[in-house]
Write an enzyme that holds these catalytic residues in place. Structure first.
Site, PDB file in Angstrom:
ATOM      1  N   HIS A   7      37.129  43.076  25.845  1.00 45.08           N
ATOM      2  CA  HIS A   7      37.747  43.249  27.147  1.00 45.08           C
ATOM      3  C   HIS A   7      37.424  41.947  27.856  1.00 45.08           C
ATOM      4  O   HIS A   7      35.989  41.720  28.011  1.00 45.08           O
ATOM      5  CB  HIS A   7      37.097  44.381  27.917  1.00 45.08           C
ATOM      6  CG  HIS A   7      37.534  44.687  29.408  1.00 45.08           C
ATOM      7  ND1 HIS A   7      36.745  44.580  30.271  1.00 45.08           N
ATOM      8  CD2 HIS A   7      38.977  44.960  29.936  1.00 45.08           C
ATOM      9  CE1 HIS A   7      37.537  45.051  31.585  1.00 45.08           C
ATOM     10  NE2 HIS A   7      38.739  45.165  31.074  1.00 45.08           N
ATOM     11  N   ARG A   8      38.450  41.195  28.188  1.00 38.00           N
ATOM     12  CA  ARG A   8      38.027  39.954  28.695  1.00 38.00           C
ATOM     13  C   ARG A   8      37.229  39.026  27.659  1.00 38.00           C
ATOM     14  O   ARG A   8      36.473  38.115  28.299  1.00 38.00           O
ATOM     15  CB  ARG A   8      37.559  39.860  30.242  1.00 38.00           C
ATOM     16  CG  ARG A   8      38.334  40.872  31.129  1.00 38.00           C
ATOM     17  CD  ARG A   8      37.738  41.082  32.398  1.00 38.00           C
ATOM     18  NE  ARG A   8      38.169  42.281  33.095  1.00 38.00           N
ATOM     19  CZ  ARG A   8      37.612  42.729  34.370  1.00 38.00           C
ATOM     20  NH1 ARG A   8      36.613  41.816  34.834  1.00 38.00           N
ATOM     21  NH2 ARG A   8      38.130  43.663  34.868  1.00 38.00           N
ATOM     22  N   GLU A  34      41.396  41.386  24.916  1.00 39.85           N
ATOM     23  CA  GLU A  34      42.030  41.701  25.852  1.00 39.85           C
ATOM     24  C   GLU A  34      41.778  40.721  26.965  1.00 39.85           C
ATOM     25  O   GLU A  34      40.854  40.334  27.179  1.00 39.85           O
ATOM     26  CB  GLU A  34      41.759  43.213  26.488  1.00 39.85           C
ATOM     27  CG  GLU A  34      42.409  43.600  27.658  1.00 39.85           C
ATOM     28  CD  GLU A  34      41.922  43.122  29.120  1.00 39.85           C
ATOM     29  OE1 GLU A  34      42.492  43.395  29.825  1.00 39.85           O
ATOM     30  OE2 GLU A  34      40.844  42.597  28.955  1.00 39.85           O
ATOM     31  N   ASP A  36      43.788  38.646  30.827  1.00 42.37           N
ATOM     32  CA  ASP A  36      44.539  38.821  32.063  1.00 42.37           C
ATOM     33  C   ASP A  36      45.173  37.781  32.290  1.00 42.37           C
ATOM     34  O   ASP A  36      44.572  36.574  32.371  1.00 42.37           O
ATOM     35  CB  ASP A  36      43.627  39.483  33.162  1.00 42.37           C
ATOM     36  CG  ASP A  36      42.777  40.626  32.926  1.00 42.37           C
ATOM     37  OD1 ASP A  36      43.130  41.717  32.960  1.00 42.37           O
ATOM     38  OD2 ASP A  36      41.518  40.345  32.700  1.00 42.37           O
ATOM     39  N   HIS A  49      41.173  37.333  35.811  1.00 40.55           N
ATOM     40  CA  HIS A  49      41.498  38.697  36.383  1.00 40.55           C
ATOM     41  C   HIS A  49      41.689  38.911  37.717  1.00 40.55           C
ATOM     42  O   HIS A  49      42.595  39.604  37.949  1.00 40.55           O
ATOM     43  CB  HIS A  49      40.123  39.399  35.886  1.00 40.55           C
ATOM     44  CG  HIS A  49      40.094  40.989  36.330  1.00 40.55           C
ATOM     45  ND1 HIS A  49      39.987  41.443  37.523  1.00 40.55           N
ATOM     46  CD2 HIS A  49      40.836  42.162  35.559  1.00 40.55           C
ATOM     47  CE1 HIS A  49      40.192  42.676  37.670  1.00 40.55           C
ATOM     48  NE2 HIS A  49      40.635  43.284  36.304  1.00 40.55           N
ATOM     49  N   GLU A 109      47.110  41.563  29.752  1.00 36.02           N
ATOM     50  CA  GLU A 109      47.463  42.546  30.770  1.00 36.02           C
ATOM     51  C   GLU A 109      48.003  41.554  31.942  1.00 36.02           C
ATOM     52  O   GLU A 109      47.581  40.473  32.399  1.00 36.02           O
ATOM     53  CB  GLU A 109      46.108  43.094  31.321  1.00 36.02           C
ATOM     54  CG  GLU A 109      46.486  43.923  32.960  1.00 36.02           C
ATOM     55  CD  GLU A 109      45.219  44.481  33.285  1.00 36.02           C
ATOM     56  OE1 GLU A 109      45.196  44.830  34.557  1.00 36.02           O
ATOM     57  OE2 GLU A 109      44.344  44.720  32.415  1.00 36.02           O
ATOM     58  N   LYS A 111      48.795  40.837  35.760  1.00 36.83           N
ATOM     59  CA  LYS A 111      48.300  41.007  36.763  1.00 36.83           C
ATOM     60  C   LYS A 111      49.018  40.981  37.951  1.00 36.83           C
ATOM     61  O   LYS A 111      49.135  39.964  38.723  1.00 36.83           O
ATOM     62  CB  LYS A 111      46.836  40.282  37.167  1.00 36.83           C
ATOM     63  CG  LYS A 111      45.623  40.527  35.964  1.00 36.83           C
ATOM     64  CD  LYS A 111      45.170  41.927  36.093  1.00 36.83           C
ATOM     65  CE  LYS A 111      44.531  42.162  37.278  1.00 36.83           C
ATOM     66  NZ  LYS A 111      43.748  43.473  37.294  1.00 36.83           N
ATOM     67  N   ASP A 229      33.295  45.703  26.817  1.00 37.61           N
ATOM     68  CA  ASP A 229      32.544  44.055  27.045  1.00 37.61           C
ATOM     69  C   ASP A 229      31.511  43.876  26.124  1.00 37.61           C
ATOM     70  O   ASP A 229      31.229  42.703  26.051  1.00 37.61           O
ATOM     71  CB  ASP A 229      32.020  44.199  28.649  1.00 37.61           C
ATOM     72  CG  ASP A 229      33.006  44.816  29.706  1.00 37.61           C
ATOM     73  OD1 ASP A 229      34.119  44.335  29.678  1.00 37.61           O
ATOM     74  OD2 ASP A 229      32.484  44.987  30.555  1.00 37.61           O
TER      75      ASP A 229
END
Length: 244
Positions: A7-8, A34, A36, A49, A109, A111, A229
């Site tokens: 995640h990120r 992943e 953003d 993000h 993703e 945003k 994370d």
């Protein structure tokens, strides 16, 4: 086997949405990353993000109000300043160029719930096509209209719907939206829900799974993937346990 998406990047141990966080995710054996994306004032696709740079950099202001060159003056090292010197906000193109040399999957993703970014969908899809990564990408957003547009622009790129609260009759909704997956907040995920998803051939990838008891629960449910994370911890737990 439940896949592990960093995640990120490895955001629990490295500055989120930076190249070093992505490198770390690959190093520890994550299945995917992943990240953003948003647009700068000059139309560049940047990986960040928040709609502002206040939390994750040493600057202040809205992403949309800076050119990409102006954003490069800020340090995105975030809370890891005692461990790392300088981390810049990357371009999506920088990530895609690197990921071509790996076997990683990539969840992008968009945003675009707070700010429309009217050309974001087409720009992202064009970039994916430029690098020939259509079969390794998942596009997701809390903006479901955006996902419908992505589906119409690129039927061969997977789409997934992000959401926080339980959906009424999600299987009908997914069909209407012509999406491939659901990315729910983990509190809405139950074992019967995952079984139903498997029946309807809909991928379930809950977020954000950081605590080990929760990881264990999601592995037991047999979700398609988790966003975490801490990809290294998740991979160790998955390897030490039989998963569906």
């Amino acid at each position: 086997m439940t896949k592990i998406f960093a995640h990120r990047g490895s955001a629990g141990t490295h500055p989120e949405n930076t190249m070093i966080a992505f490198y770390e995710a690959e190093r520890v054996g994550a299945d995917g990353i992943e990240l953003d994306v948003q647009l700068t004032k000059d139309g560049q696709i940047v990986v960040i993000h928040d709609e502002t740079i206040d939390r994750t950099t040493d600057g202040t202001g809205w992403v949309k109000d800076f050119t990409y060159r102006e954003l490069q003056q800020f340090n995105a090292v975030y809370k890891f300043a005692d461990q790392y010197d300088v981390c810049r906000i990357p371009l999506l193109e920088e990530v895609l160029a690197w990921i071509c040399s790996t076997t990683l999957l990539l969840n992008i993703e968009l945003k675009n719930s707070l700010i429309a970014y009217e050309t974001l969908e087409q720009k992202v899809i064009d970039m994916i096509r430029h690098y020939g990564l259509e079969d390794r990408i998942i596009l997701s957003s809390f903006n479901h209209n955006s996902m419908a547009l992505c589906r119409s622009l690129a039927p061969n790129i997977e789409t997934a719907l992000l959401y926080m609260e339980s959906l009424y009759d999600p299987w009908k909704y997914v069909r209407v939206m012509r999406a491939d997956g659901l990315h729910p907040y983990h509190r809405t995920v139950t074992e019967p829900f995952v079984r139903q998803a498997r029946h309807y051939q809909i991928a379930i990838r809950p977020f954000t799974i950081n605590q080990e008891p929760l990881m264990e629960k999601m592995f037991q449910y047999g979700v398609d993937a988790i966003f975490t994370d801490y990809p290294r911890n998740a991979k160790n737990m998955r390897e030490n346990k039989k998963t569906p």
